[in-house]
Write an enzyme that holds these catalytic residues in place. Structure first.
Site, PDB file in Angstrom:
ATOM      1  CD  GLU A 200       0.967 -80.304 -80.107  1.00  0.00           C
ATOM      2  OE1 GLU A 200       0.679 -80.795 -81.326  1.00  0.00           O
ATOM      3  OE2 GLU A 200       0.717 -80.946 -79.023  1.00  0.00           O
TER       4      GLU A 200
ATOM      5  CG  HIS B 281      -1.441 -73.249 -81.196  1.00  0.00           C
ATOM      6  ND1 HIS B 281      -1.411 -73.476 -79.690  1.00  0.00           N
ATOM      7  CD2 HIS B 281      -1.893 -74.265 -81.808  1.00  0.00           C
ATOM      8  CE1 HIS B 281      -1.788 -74.846 -79.420  1.00  0.00           C
ATOM      9  NE2 HIS B 281      -2.130 -75.087 -80.805  1.00  0.00           N
TER      10      HIS B 281
ATOM     11  CE1 TYR C  93      -4.022 -83.245 -75.437  1.00  0.00           C
ATOM     12  CE2 TYR C  93      -1.804 -82.784 -76.334  1.00  0.00           C
ATOM     13  CZ  TYR C  93      -3.142 -82.132 -75.868  1.00  0.00           C
ATOM     14  OH  TYR C  93      -3.498 -80.993 -75.916  1.00  0.00           O
TER      15      TYR C  93
ATOM     16  NE  ARG D  31       1.123 -72.879 -74.741  1.00  0.00           N
ATOM     17  CZ  ARG D  31       1.029 -74.131 -75.694  1.00  0.00           C
ATOM     18  NH1 ARG D  31       0.417 -75.211 -75.349  1.00  0.00           N
ATOM     19  NH2 ARG D  31       1.437 -74.106 -76.625  1.00  0.00           N
TER      20      ARG D  31
ATOM     21  CG  ASN E  36       2.128 -79.431 -76.235  1.00  0.00           C
ATOM     22  OD1 ASN E  36       2.405 -78.595 -75.246  1.00  0.00           O
ATOM     23  ND2 ASN E  36       1.256 -78.765 -77.307  1.00  0.00           N
TER      24      ASN E  36
ATOM     25  CD  GLU F 210      -1.653 -78.185 -76.375  1.00  0.00           C
ATOM     26  OE1 GLU F 210      -2.120 -79.187 -76.949  1.00  0.00           O
ATOM     27  OE2 GLU F 210      -1.271 -77.186 -77.159  1.00  0.00           O
TER      28      GLU F 210
HETATM   29  C1  BG6 Z   1      -2.373 -80.320 -79.612  1.00  0.00           C
HETATM   30  C2  BG6 Z   1      -2.549 -79.052 -80.110  1.00  0.00           C
HETATM   31  O1  BG6 Z   1      -1.922 -81.179 -81.001  1.00  0.00           O
HETATM   32  O2  BG6 Z   1      -3.635 -81.058 -79.375  1.00  0.00           O
HETATM   33  C3  BG6 Z   1      -4.053 -78.372 -79.805  1.00  0.00           C
HETATM   34  O3  BG6 Z   1      -1.698 -78.182 -79.524  1.00  0.00           O
HETATM   35  C4  BG6 Z   1      -4.821 -79.435 -80.327  1.00  0.00           C
HETATM   36  O4  BG6 Z   1      -3.968 -77.394 -80.758  1.00  0.00           O
HETATM   37  C5  BG6 Z   1      -4.968 -80.641 -79.360  1.00  0.00           C
HETATM   38  O5  BG6 Z   1      -6.217 -78.802 -80.245  1.00  0.00           O
HETATM   39  C6  BG6 Z   1      -5.806 -81.824 -79.606  1.00  0.00           C
HETATM   40  O6  BG6 Z   1      -5.496 -82.195 -81.098  1.00  0.00           O
HETATM   41  P1  BG6 Z   1      -6.548 -82.763 -82.177  1.00  0.00           P
HETATM   42  O7  BG6 Z   1      -5.513 -82.972 -83.164  1.00  0.00           O
HETATM   43  O8  BG6 Z   1      -6.961 -83.897 -81.381  1.00  0.00           O
HETATM   44  O9  BG6 Z   1      -7.374 -81.615 -82.313  1.00  0.00           O
END
Ligand code: BG6
Length: 490
Positions: free
Chosen positions: A206, A160, A336, A116, A334, A395
């Site tokens: 995002e 992006h 995390y 991607r 995405n 992500e």
């Molecule tokens: C997401 C984005 O927010 O997470 C990415 O789509 C980004 O582009 C990644 O690099 C990590 O976020 P950050 O804010 O810690 O750089």
């Protein structure tokens, strides 16, 4: 509440369930451990599961002045003193524009079959609208050919965050629906040119992040701090841009081109798994995502969203809602970190968000709290709430301190811990029938991490930004093993 949806911002919620663990060896009937080759059978992903990695244009390409590229709001922002933690910018970044062949080899060495990446709008339309740059897509043509020659399926993202600066200057960027229409023109143009080779296109990456951070709190480009009503209007214009882009891709792309958003969904999950809390987490998922994923899927904002926004609610027409809810083919999530651990509540809207205790564990950036079960619950709840049949984890990954050992290696055991536990929970989801079809690890390699500059590293490959040497971290071997086994317990 609705203007603060961000994974980074969400303070103090409670409830941390046990880490999902890799499968332990099963016993055979005579009590012996099964042979090594069978150990992962119970932790397999469905066959055909798509394993990939992800990057974005501004974070890796460099070459900001080459081949007619225009300026983006991130060029401007990164060059504004005080905006980037380490005072860097992405003028050179990973020099991927020139080193893409080497980088495609890195993907191949992982055994990943998908990648991607994003296309820089200012390369294609330097002014945002008007005449296309004749060389604007040449780099992506070369990249696509290289990927396909190596058996790697490209998934392209159109936006992006690198909005052409002239659009910001002329109409205030996403403050105007002119930008929504310009985005659709760009999307149609790109789809016409690449959909012979690209079958899956993400529209916007995002929305929740760049709207709030860029237009609300001023900490991302373009650095504005708009009041709530204007901010909600920006969000609405982004949703409209997404919908118009979907229509443009259908009109100009090859038949069968698949399209959807990649969203940092507000990640809601039950603090404790009881039927009442799960129901509460469904309600929270719907209400807290109404401003983007909700309106896309439902063709309307929820009553709760509109009531909460009150006088600051976005202005919209029925026609716009219809465009925004144009049918899509998949949803990229995405994921995390956990954001909202909820429990059931008798009071409307039916859920209560718990505060995070100060001791809640996180990775090397403080917003990246460790909650592997997030990647189980969030797709499961989203699929239920909006009746989804195709989800990609667009992500997932983590930054880590990544010290170079004396032998030149990076033993990033913390990243491996994070990935192992998240992937175990993702496998739990697919084994229960949650329709997750693929996973894109953020990121292929260390890169320009927005306001952190080069201080935070998310890559499977370490990048020395002076020499541009790429070195596989231990996590690259870990991920290669996961892909090879198609199993989480690797
Ligand atoms: C997401 C984005 O927010 O997470 C990415 O789509 C980004 O582009 C990644 O690099 C990590 O976020 P950050 O804010 O810690 O750089």
């Amino acid at each position: 509440m609705f203007d603060k949806f961000s994974r980074r911002h969400f303070a103090k919620l409670a409830g941390f369930s046990a880490l999902g663990m890799a499968a332990t060896p099963a016993k055979s009937e005579d009590g012996d451990a099964k042979p090594v080759s069978d150990r992962h059978a119970s932790s397999s992903f469905p066959s055909g599961f798509v394993w990939g990695t992800a990057t974005s244009a501004y974070q890796i390409e460099g070459a900001v002045d080459e081949d007619g590229r225009g300026r983006s709001i991130w060029d401007t922002f990164a060059h504004t003193p005080g905006k980037i933690g380490d005072h860097s910018n992405a003028d050179r970044a990973n020099d991927h524009y020139h080193r893409y062949k080497e980088d495609v080899r890195l993907i191949k060495e992982l055994g990943a079959k998908a990648y991607r990446f994003s296309i820089a709008w200012p390369r294609v339309f330097p002014e945002g609208t008007g005449a296309a740059n004749p060389k604007g897509l040449d780099f992506y043509d070369r990249l696509l050919d290289e990927l396909l020659a190596n058996g790697i399926e490209p998934f392209a993202t159109l936006y992006h965050w690198d909005l052409p600066q002239p659009l910001q200057d002329r109409v205030g960027g996403w403050q105007s629906s002119d930008t929504s229409r310009a985005f659709a023109d760009y999307a149609g143009y790109v789809a016409e040119r690449i959909s012979d080779r690209v079958k899956n296109i993400f529209t916007v990456n995002e929305a929740g992040r760049f709207v709030n951070f860029g237009y609300g709190w001023g900490i991302d480009a373009p650095g504005l701090k708009l009041p709530p009503a204007e901010l909600n209007q920006v969000r609405h214009h982004v949703a409209l841009g997404h919908g118009l882009a979907v229509q443009a891709i259908r009109a100009h792309g090859r038949p069968g081109t698949k399209v959807g958003p990649a969203e940092n969904i507000a990640a809601c999950l039950p603090a404790i798994d009881t039927p009442a809390n799960v129901r509460a987490a469904e309600i929270a998922t719907r209400e807290l995502n109404s401003g983007f994923l909700g309106v896309i899927h439902e063709g309307k904002y929820t009553d709760g969203f509109l009531e909460y926004a009150g006088a600051a609610a976005p202005k919209f027409t029925a026609g716009e809602l219809k465009i925004i809810s144009s049918p899509i083919d998949f949803v990229g999530l995405n994921i995390y970190a956990p954001q909202y651990y909820v429990v059931a509540s008798d009071r409307a809207p039916g859920f209560k968000v718990l505060p995070f205790p100060a001791s809640f564990p996180h990775m090397s950036v403080d917003w990246l709290r460790i909650g592997p079960e997030t990647i189980y619950w969030v797709p499961r709840l989203a699929a239920k709430v909006w009746n989804l049949d195709t989800i990609y984890i667009s992500e997932n990954g983590t930054s880590a301190a990544d010290a170079l050992a004396a032998d030149g290696s990076v033993y990033d055991l913390d990243r491996i811990m994070y990935l192992r536990n998240y992937l175990a929970q993702l496998q739990r989801a697919t084994s229960e029938g949650v329709p997750v079809r693929g996973y894109f690890l953020w990121s292929l390699m260390d890169n320009f991490e927005w306001i952190y500059g080069f201080e935070k590293r998310f890559g499977l490959y370490r990048v020395d930004f002076d020499t541009q040497v790429r070195t596989p971290k231990l996590s690259a071997s870990f991920y290669r093993n996961v892909i090879a086994r198609n199993a989480a317990g690797a």
